[in-house]
Enzyme design. Structure first.
Site, PDB file in Angstrom:
ATOM      1  N   HIS A 156       0.849  -1.186   0.000  1.00 27.63           N
ATOM      2  CA  HIS A 156       0.000   0.000   0.000  1.00 27.63           C
ATOM      3  C   HIS A 156       0.888   1.241   0.000  1.00 27.63           C
ATOM      4  CE1 HIS A 156       0.533  -0.792   4.444  1.00 27.63           C
ATOM      5  NE2 HIS A 156       0.952   0.451   4.342  1.00 27.63           N
TER       6      HIS A 156
HETATM    7  P1  TYD Z   1      -1.177  -2.831   7.634  1.00 32.08           P
HETATM    8  O1  TYD Z   1      -0.727  -1.431   7.864  1.00 32.08           O
HETATM    9  O2  TYD Z   1      -1.852  -3.149   6.331  1.00 32.08           O
HETATM   10  O3  TYD Z   1       0.061  -3.808   7.818  1.00 32.08           O
HETATM   11  P2  TYD Z   1       1.385  -3.997   6.905  1.00 32.08           P
HETATM   12  O4  TYD Z   1       1.626  -2.744   6.148  1.00 32.08           O
HETATM   13  O5  TYD Z   1       2.470  -4.295   7.884  1.00 32.08           O
HETATM   14  O6  TYD Z   1       1.140  -5.170   6.019  1.00 32.08           O
HETATM   15  O7  TYD Z   1      -2.096  -3.238   8.852  1.00 32.08           O
HETATM   16  C1  TYD Z   1      -2.514  -4.578   9.051  1.00 32.08           C
HETATM   17  C2  TYD Z   1      -3.742  -4.562   9.941  1.00 32.08           C
HETATM   18  O8  TYD Z   1      -3.432  -3.983  11.222  1.00 32.08           O
HETATM   19  C3  TYD Z   1      -4.877  -3.734   9.370  1.00 32.08           C
HETATM   20  O9  TYD Z   1      -6.081  -4.426   9.610  1.00 32.08           O
HETATM   21  C4  TYD Z   1      -4.872  -2.456  10.171  1.00 32.08           C
HETATM   22  C5  TYD Z   1      -4.249  -2.858  11.486  1.00 32.08           C
HETATM   23  N1  TYD Z   1      -3.433  -1.781  12.079  1.00 32.08           N
HETATM   24  C6  TYD Z   1      -3.912  -1.064  13.169  1.00 32.08           C
HETATM   25  O10 TYD Z   1      -5.023  -1.324  13.680  1.00 32.08           O
HETATM   26  N2  TYD Z   1      -3.142  -0.066  13.699  1.00 32.08           N
HETATM   27  C7  TYD Z   1      -1.925   0.240  13.185  1.00 32.08           C
HETATM   28  O11 TYD Z   1      -1.242   1.168  13.706  1.00 32.08           O
HETATM   29  C8  TYD Z   1      -1.437  -0.488  12.048  1.00 32.08           C
HETATM   30  C9  TYD Z   1      -0.095  -0.183  11.426  1.00 32.08           C
HETATM   31  C10 TYD Z   1      -2.236  -1.496  11.535  1.00 32.08           C
END
Ligand code: TYD
Length: 137
Positions: A54
């Site tokens: 993303h």
């Molecule tokens: P995401 O940012 O997509 O993870 P990555 O980039 O590491 O693959 O987040 C994964 C899940 O965690 C998503 O459902 C949102 C949640 N999340 C939170 O609730 N708070 C946060 O600060 C972060 C970074 C993610």
């Protein structure tokens, strides 16, 4: 750096001989924003693990690989670049509108991320085509 909106942020550790290293990260001194959130990613046990995929509209982040190593693939919509993160004292600043994917986690990789704002799902661009359209603006 080939891609826009990113750079390494190096923080030399204080080396205490046989007593190990101590590393200090202070926001605004080392980090180019006020840190509002810290999160970490660990238990990366599968070799197929893939995170990120993303971009962020407003959020800025600095990512540290505290243990092990991983590959961060960056894409600014024009250029792509793979970066190996493998040192606790060399962080990667990831600015806005930068598609990022983390993979190839090795040796019990632990990622620590400092972020400029609280978690806001609306700040994410999770659709690659939408990201390309935003990057072209
Ligand atoms: P995401 O940012 O997509 O993870 P990555 O980039 O590491 O693959 O987040 C994964 C899940 O965690 C998503 O459902 C949102 C949640 N999340 C939170 O609730 N708070 C946060 O600060 C972060 C970074 C993610």
């Amino acid at each position: 750096m080939k891609v826009k909106n990113c750079k390494f942020i190096e923080i030399p550790p204080i080396k205490d001989g046989i007593d190990g290293y101590l590393t200090v990260i202070e926001d605004t001194k080392h980090i180019p924003f006020e840190v509002k959130r810290v999160y970490f990613i660990n238990h990366l046990t599968s070799k197929f693990a893939l995170r990120g995929r993303h971009a962020h509209r407003q959020l800025e982040q600095v990512m540290y690989c505290m243990n092990g190593s991983c590959t961060v693939s960056l894409d600014d919509g024009y250029q792509k670049q793979n970066i190996s993160l493998n040192s606790a004292d060399k962080g990667l600043y990831i600015g806005t509108n930068l598609w990022h994917t983390m993979s190839e986690f090795r040796e019990d990789c632990v990622l620590v991320v400092l972020a400029s704002d609280k978690y806001k799902e609306a700040d994410y661009i999770r659709d690659y085509q939408e990201f390309l359209r935003t990057a072209a603006k």
